[in-house]
Design a protein around this motif. Structure first.
Motif, PDB file in Angstrom:
ATOM      1  N   ALA A  34       0.836  -1.209   0.000  1.00  0.00           N
ATOM      2  CA  ALA A  34       0.000   0.000   0.000  1.00  0.00           C
ATOM      3  C   ALA A  34       0.866   1.253   0.000  1.00  0.00           C
ATOM      4  O   ALA A  34       0.566   2.231  -0.703  1.00  0.00           O
ATOM      5  N   GLY A  85      -5.356   0.828  -0.573  1.00  0.00           N
ATOM      6  CA  GLY A  85      -4.707   0.004   0.452  1.00  0.00           C
ATOM      7  C   GLY A  85      -4.550   0.740   1.772  1.00  0.00           C
ATOM      8  O   GLY A  85      -4.773   0.186   2.834  1.00  0.00           O
ATOM      9  N   THR A 135      -1.514  -5.207  -3.455  1.00  0.00           N
ATOM     10  CA  THR A 135      -2.341  -4.600  -2.416  1.00  0.00           C
ATOM     11  C   THR A 135      -3.727  -5.231  -2.402  1.00  0.00           C
ATOM     12  O   THR A 135      -4.249  -5.575  -1.339  1.00  0.00           O
ATOM     13  N   SER A 170      -9.546  -1.554  -0.890  1.00  0.00           N
ATOM     14  CA  SER A 170      -8.268  -1.710  -1.589  1.00  0.00           C
ATOM     15  C   SER A 170      -8.429  -1.619  -3.105  1.00  0.00           C
ATOM     16  O   SER A 170      -7.444  -1.439  -3.816  1.00  0.00           O
TER      17      SER A 170
END
Length: 78
Positions: free
Chosen positions: A8, A68, A45, A61
């Motif tokens: 992320a 993320g 992610t 996400s």
């Protein structure tokens, strides 16, 4: 969860770098390097969030660039 945090962060960082490159000097070589890194981080992610976060927060996400980080910021995500 560690993989999700790293992916992320890389996803968000590469997006910032890509956009910064686009609005300033626009070096094509930098874009061709960062683009695939960003795309790979985005896919990792999503996969890590779907596997690691047991709540509805994992669907955050899917938002490109910051999804993320949003999923991780939810209280139930840890």
């Amino acid at each position: 969860m560690r993989v999700l945090k790293i992916a992320a962060a890389v996803e968000a960082l590469t997006l910032v770098l890509l956009l910064g490159n686009l609005v300033t000097v626009h070096v094509p070589e930098l874009s061709s390097l960062l683009g695939p890194v960003h795309g790979t981080a985005y896919l990792i992610t999503i996969a890590a969030a779907l596997a690691a976060i047991p709540t509805r927060a994992r669907w955050l996400s899917l938002i490109p660039g910051i999804g993320g980080l949003l999923a991780l910021s939810r209280p139930s995500a840890g």
